[in-house]
Design a protein around this motif. Sequence first.
Motif, PDB file in Angstrom:
ATOM      1  N   LYS A  70       4.863   0.013  -9.750  1.00 41.31           N
ATOM      2  CA  LYS A  70       5.376   0.722 -10.808  1.00 41.31           C
ATOM      3  C   LYS A  70       4.355   2.209 -11.235  1.00 41.31           C
ATOM      4  O   LYS A  70       4.605   3.131 -11.356  1.00 41.31           O
ATOM      5  CB  LYS A  70       5.737   0.289 -12.282  1.00 41.31           C
ATOM      6  N   ARG A  71       2.957   1.690 -11.177  1.00 40.22           N
ATOM      7  CA  ARG A  71       1.927   2.637 -11.438  1.00 40.22           C
ATOM      8  C   ARG A  71       1.971   3.810 -10.165  1.00 40.22           C
ATOM      9  O   ARG A  71       1.767   4.802 -10.557  1.00 40.22           O
ATOM     10  CB  ARG A  71       0.595   1.972 -11.497  1.00 40.22           C
ATOM     11  N   THR A  72       2.132   3.178  -9.041  1.00 41.93           N
ATOM     12  CA  THR A  72       1.982   4.055  -7.947  1.00 41.93           C
ATOM     13  C   THR A  72       3.091   5.066  -7.954  1.00 41.93           C
ATOM     14  O   THR A  72       3.107   6.095  -7.501  1.00 41.93           O
ATOM     15  CB  THR A  72       2.168   3.150  -6.553  1.00 41.93           C
ATOM     16  N   LEU A  73       4.466   4.765  -8.429  1.00 39.20           N
ATOM     17  CA  LEU A  73       5.554   5.427  -8.567  1.00 39.20           C
ATOM     18  C   LEU A  73       5.268   6.386  -9.483  1.00 39.20           C
ATOM     19  O   LEU A  73       5.715   7.765  -9.505  1.00 39.20           O
ATOM     20  CB  LEU A  73       6.825   4.712  -8.304  1.00 39.20           C
TER      21      LEU A  73
ATOM     22  N   GLN B 118      14.479   3.741 -11.642  1.00 38.30           N
ATOM     23  CA  GLN B 118      13.934   4.360 -12.897  1.00 38.30           C
ATOM     24  C   GLN B 118      12.952   5.622 -12.137  1.00 38.30           C
ATOM     25  O   GLN B 118      12.869   6.667 -13.252  1.00 38.30           O
ATOM     26  CB  GLN B 118      13.080   3.472 -13.314  1.00 38.30           C
ATOM     27  N   TYR B 119      12.488   5.375 -11.124  1.00 43.12           N
ATOM     28  CA  TYR B 119      11.635   6.404 -10.564  1.00 43.12           C
ATOM     29  C   TYR B 119      12.150   7.423  -9.842  1.00 43.12           C
ATOM     30  O   TYR B 119      11.434   8.197  -8.960  1.00 43.12           O
ATOM     31  CB  TYR B 119      10.300   5.870 -10.038  1.00 43.12           C
ATOM     32  N   HIS B 120      13.473   7.346  -9.432  1.00 46.05           N
ATOM     33  CA  HIS B 120      14.325   8.385  -8.677  1.00 46.05           C
ATOM     34  C   HIS B 120      13.556   8.529  -7.012  1.00 46.05           C
ATOM     35  O   HIS B 120      13.417   9.407  -6.561  1.00 46.05           O
ATOM     36  CB  HIS B 120      14.251   9.637  -9.291  1.00 46.05           C
TER      37      HIS B 120
ATOM     38  N   PHE C 167       0.895  -1.158  -0.156  1.00 43.85           N
ATOM     39  CA  PHE C 167       0.117   0.100   0.074  1.00 43.85           C
ATOM     40  C   PHE C 167       0.766   1.249   0.038  1.00 43.85           C
ATOM     41  O   PHE C 167       2.137   1.138  -0.018  1.00 43.85           O
ATOM     42  CB  PHE C 167      -1.057  -0.152   1.311  1.00 43.85           C
ATOM     43  N   ASP C 168       0.237   2.337   0.039  1.00 40.62           N
ATOM     44  CA  ASP C 168       0.980   3.626  -0.031  1.00 40.62           C
ATOM     45  C   ASP C 168       0.381   4.834   0.727  1.00 40.62           C
ATOM     46  O   ASP C 168      -0.981   4.455   1.052  1.00 40.62           O
ATOM     47  CB  ASP C 168       1.260   4.185  -1.368  1.00 40.62           C
TER      48      ASP C 168
END
Length: 327
Positions: A198-201, A241-243, A150-151
């Motif tokens: 990936k989508r969340t980031l 990839q998403y820093h 989760f986030d």
Amino acid sequence: MNMKFILALALLISSTVNANTETYDDAYYAKHSIASELPTNDNDWTFLVVGDWGRNGHFAQRDVAKWMDIAAYQFDAEAIISTGDNFYDNGVASVNDPYWQSSFESVYHGPHLFLDWYVVLGNHDYRGNWQAQIDYSNISRRWNMPAQYFDKRITIPDGASLHLVFIDTSPLNPDYQHEEKYRETQAQDANAQLTWFKRTLETNQDADWTIVIGHHPLYSSGKRFGKNAAVRSVIEPILEQYHVDAYIAGHEHDLQHNQPAARTVEHFVSGGGSEVRATAIREFTRFAQSSAGFALVRVNTRQIALEFINEQGEVLYQYIIATTQEP
């Protein structure tokens, strides 16, 4: 009467008696304080990180809990994060398992530990009823594990944004594919989690800071040095990839900061919640100590400040990740 109930009641009574031996007044917190050299900012959003703790108060668990309470009071913490292995050796059986009292409720009883706990699963948690740890969120106000991953998006008092991403690393770890005791981890849909990750980031790239929390470290200066390649190959490319600014894990029973060459993500281990293991200095080690303790993290627009505090309240290490953006 059910013997498990009798055991749980006895443990609860015993822990309540022990918990009431301290008087948590101004004099107590004046006497017990942490000598941080980093300035306190009223605009900080502060949280603690502890991992690998669930041992019924044994080893250094109670001492770590004591200083977590002091840190939460002194630095006005907003939350506590667990990096997993919440119950040794084999997780919990249900939401009524006595371990909830003997390893969690009766140990983290200090008045300033009744914050929101954001929790991930460790490999030992998968050896029991991992769903019960999610379900306990409906019983305990402070225990927050809405799902296996989760986030949470947080607005810091100074207006900056912090994105916390909690991942479930055991199903992502290829090393568990052929281990019978971790068979349940491989029954999970790893691809679905990676797609979500990936989508969340991607959809939160506007956040000022991004910190990912998981159980397995991708680099280790401890017991598992040289044994992280498989899980690293799955997770690290996404972090880079998403820093992502920092990845905080547990699994190793110590405190570490690792920064491999040619990588932008800072790697921390906060797994000193109870039992400790040996560490060593490796080519990527910035700090490693075989010590019980936890991380104190303060975030504002300009920086992430992380300190490792041991079970005696001593500051072992300080590190600042500063923003590269203009104020």
